[in-house]
Write an enzyme that holds these catalytic residues in place. Structure first.
Site, PDB file in Angstrom:
ATOM      1  N   GLU A  44      60.662  42.202  23.191  1.00 59.77           N
ATOM      2  CA  GLU A  44      59.268  42.634  23.184  1.00 59.77           C
ATOM      3  C   GLU A  44      58.866  42.984  21.747  1.00 59.77           C
ATOM      4  O   GLU A  44      59.652  43.509  20.975  1.00 59.77           O
ATOM      5  CB  GLU A  44      59.117  43.862  24.083  1.00 59.77           C
ATOM      6  CG  GLU A  44      57.696  44.408  24.150  1.00 59.77           C
ATOM      7  CD  GLU A  44      57.570  45.676  24.968  1.00 59.77           C
ATOM      8  OE1 GLU A  44      56.478  45.923  25.514  1.00 59.77           O
ATOM      9  OE2 GLU A  44      58.564  46.433  25.074  1.00 59.77           O
ATOM     10  N   LYS A 115      51.994  41.484  29.880  1.00 60.19           N
ATOM     11  CA  LYS A 115      52.686  42.622  30.492  1.00 60.19           C
ATOM     12  C   LYS A 115      51.784  43.318  31.517  1.00 60.19           C
ATOM     13  O   LYS A 115      50.666  43.733  31.202  1.00 60.19           O
ATOM     14  CB  LYS A 115      53.095  43.597  29.385  1.00 60.19           C
ATOM     15  CG  LYS A 115      53.906  44.795  29.846  1.00 60.19           C
ATOM     16  CD  LYS A 115      54.282  45.632  28.627  1.00 60.19           C
ATOM     17  CE  LYS A 115      55.105  46.852  28.988  1.00 60.19           C
ATOM     18  NZ  LYS A 115      55.452  47.638  27.769  1.00 60.19           N
ATOM     19  N   CYS A 156      59.662  44.761  29.503  1.00 56.24           N
ATOM     20  CA  CYS A 156      59.962  46.176  29.296  1.00 56.24           C
ATOM     21  C   CYS A 156      59.680  47.078  30.505  1.00 56.24           C
ATOM     22  O   CYS A 156      60.427  47.066  31.469  1.00 56.24           O
ATOM     23  CB  CYS A 156      59.227  46.670  28.052  1.00 56.24           C
ATOM     24  SG  CYS A 156      59.893  48.231  27.385  1.00 56.24           S
TER      25      CYS A 156
END
Length: 279
Positions: A44, A115, A156
């Protein structure tokens, strides 16, 4: 699809200079490909780790102009590997998207993913994060079907939402990915167990490249890039320093794990009844 291939994670310590981060990512891709990797993942925020909103907006561009993405597409073509850019910050209106890219061996963008879950937390250490003040969350989960494997893309903080990973597996993903910039505090507590849990729950491989160490903007990330098999065995794990980890992916293990524990087929619809118990 081939049943076996070598996968690699490029662990990084990205700073405030996108050009330096780009060069480090390119070097990592070449190192991994030189060791036989056909799928290579970066963490990320590959191109920039920057806590300041003002500094971030000063350098971030749209994806068509991003020099790191351009360089990694060129490198994927040079080394003939599938490359998953864990994420890059790209302009998206008044905010920024935290966007992952899956690049094919010809350098084309095969898939992208924004995300879904934004990290808005206050930690006991005093750290406070409000990703929603800068980033815009995605609205669509992504499964990418490739000649190598079927990949489920996440980033994440998504790792803490198991329903997402189950949905990706139910949609056909055999390899789940969770590139990250995990804080040291939360990583020490939960990183490995979450990675193994998502693999075990879905009978899938889990591959997650990470940022590691103390960054120029002051944050400290956990590192420990990891590759887990569908039975929850850790095949490779890094430390806190930048570098490359590799493992052989045997896709026959996915069918084996799902046959031994067929929980994806055993799910049943249910309702939740809330009962107020009387003393």
């Amino acid at each position: 699809m081939p049943e076996h291939f070598i996968a690699a994670c490029v662990q990084m310590r990205s700073g405030r200079d996108p050009a330096a981060n780009r060069d480090a990512a390119v070097a990592g891709l070449r190192e991994a490909a030189g060791q036989g990797a056909r799928y290579i993942q970066t963490p990320e925020m590959t191109s920039l780790v920057e806590r300041s909103r003002e500094r971030l907006f000063a350098v971030v561009t749209d994806e068509n102009s991003d020099p790191t993405l351009t360089a990694l597409r060129q490198t994927a073509r040079e080394v003939g590997a599938w490359v998953q850019v864990g994420s890059i910050a790209v302009r998206n209106g008044e905010k920024i998207a935290n966007r992952a890219f899956l690049i094919d061996p010809e350098g084309g963008i095969a898939a992208s993913y924004d995300k879904l879950h934004l990290f808005d937390v206050d930690l006991p250490s005093g750290e406070s994060w409000r990703e929603s003040s800068t980033y815009t969350g995605g609205g669509c989960a992504v499964v990418a079907v490739t000649p190598l494997a079927t990949f489920g893309l996440t980033i994440c903080y998504d790792i803490r939402f198991p329903a997402l990973y189950r949905a990706l597996a139910e949609a056909g993903a055999t390899v789940l990915t969770g590139p990250a910039c995990f804080t040291r505090q939360t990583g020490e507590a939960h990183w490995q167990v979450l990675q193994r849990a998502r693999a075990i729950e879905t009978g899938s491989f889990m591959i997650s490249a990470a940022q590691g160490g103390v960054h120029e903007d002051g944050r400290e990330t956990y590192g420990h890039s990891i590759i887990v098999d569908p039975w929850g065995r850790v095949l490779a794990e890094g430390g806190t320093e930048p570098g490359v980890i590799l493992a052989e992916i045997d896709l026959s293990l996915v069918a084996d794990a799902r046959a031994r524990i067929p929980s994806l087929r055993h799910a049943r619809p249910f309702s939740v009844e809330r009962i107020a118990a009387k003393s």
